[in-house]
Design a protein around this motif. Structure first.
Motif, PDB file in Angstrom:
ATOM      1  N   THR A 126     -16.989  -8.060  13.556  1.00 26.63           N
ATOM      2  CA  THR A 126     -16.790  -6.672  13.155  1.00 26.63           C
ATOM      3  C   THR A 126     -18.133  -6.082  12.745  1.00 26.63           C
ATOM      4  O   THR A 126     -19.134  -6.786  12.716  1.00 26.63           O
ATOM      5  N   GLY A 127     -18.113  -4.837  12.426  1.00 26.86           N
ATOM      6  CA  GLY A 127     -19.323  -4.180  11.966  1.00 26.86           C
ATOM      7  C   GLY A 127     -19.369  -4.078  10.459  1.00 26.86           C
ATOM      8  O   GLY A 127     -18.542  -4.649   9.743  1.00 26.86           O
ATOM      9  N   ASN A 128     -20.335  -3.346   9.991  1.00 33.98           N
ATOM     10  CA  ASN A 128     -20.487  -3.070   8.565  1.00 33.98           C
ATOM     11  C   ASN A 128     -19.466  -2.039   8.114  1.00 33.98           C
ATOM     12  O   ASN A 128     -18.906  -1.321   8.943  1.00 33.98           O
ATOM     13  N   PRO A 129     -19.283  -1.897   6.823  1.00 33.98           N
ATOM     14  CA  PRO A 129     -18.403  -0.825   6.338  1.00 33.98           C
ATOM     15  C   PRO A 129     -18.850   0.567   6.790  1.00 33.98           C
ATOM     16  O   PRO A 129     -18.029   1.463   6.941  1.00 33.98           O
ATOM     17  N   ASP A 130     -20.148   0.741   7.059  1.00 33.46           N
ATOM     18  CA  ASP A 130     -20.642   2.048   7.533  1.00 33.46           C
ATOM     19  C   ASP A 130     -20.419   2.246   9.026  1.00 33.46           C
ATOM     20  O   ASP A 130     -20.787   3.271   9.580  1.00 33.46           O
ATOM     21  N   GLY A 131     -19.814   1.262   9.712  1.00 34.26           N
ATOM     22  CA  GLY A 131     -19.496   1.392  11.127  1.00 34.26           C
ATOM     23  C   GLY A 131     -20.521   0.829  12.079  1.00 34.26           C
ATOM     24  O   GLY A 131     -20.290   0.793  13.285  1.00 34.26           O
TER      25      GLY A 131
END
Length: 184
Positions: A48-53
């Protein structure tokens, strides 16, 4: 090893799994060499990515991130200690955001502690570590009796048999100890 490179390895290990087309990350353009692999592992729920997308395709994979991946690939193999409690992570992983999955990865043997007993969760993963861990997670190798096809991998190196397992096309005979010997 970069996050995009790990995504490409995982895509090859998951034949026939559904892909999602273009990756849904603002830092992964559709024309990026690893965009399809990144989309593949995103849809599969492996990375997945970071919380910021952001996905951060060029960033190094850390040992903690590889432990998270190991947990996603083998959730049923969460290990418990002899007393029935959870296994403990190495001391240097105590309090780390990935402490629980690090403990699971160490206990299962998919990503063991380093020879000095530490885990170094924020240390970048080497290609040899990634290949060795993925081989373990997918029940592959190590392959003996074959020289790795890369000039920078000495035949006597710790990861030589794991790299040969991943890189050399072969039919294999599995030994009682779990190692493989090429038969073709």
């Amino acid at each position: 090893m970069s996050r995009a490179e790990l995504a490409a390895m995982l895509e090859r290990l998951q034949p026939g799994a559904a892909t999602g087309g273009a990756a849904a990350f603002p830092d992964v353009p559709a024309a990026y060499w690893g965009a399809a692999a990144i989309a593949h592992v995103q849809v599969a729920g492996l990375m997945t990515g970071n919380p910021d997308g952001a996905f951060r395709p060029a960033d190094n994979v850390t040992r903690a991130e590889l432990a998270v991946l190991a947990g996603r690939l083998q959730p049923q193999k969460a290990s418990a200690g002899a007393s029935g409690g959870s296994a403990a992570a190495p001391d240097d992983a105590a309090g780390h955001w990935a402490e629980a999955v690090i403990a699971q990865a160490v206990a299962s043997g998919s990503l063991p502690a380093l020879p000095d007993g530490t885990f170094r969760p924020d240390r970048p993963v080497t290609r040899a570590e990634a290949v060795t861990a993925l081989n373990r997670l997918y029940g592959r190798g190590p392959l003996s009796g074959v020289r790795p096809p890369f000039a920078d991998v000495p035949a006597s190196g710790d990861a030589a048999a794991a790299i040969a397992e991943a890189a050399v096309a072969h039919n294999a005979f599995r030994q009682a100890d779990g190692s493989e010997t090429a038969v073709n």
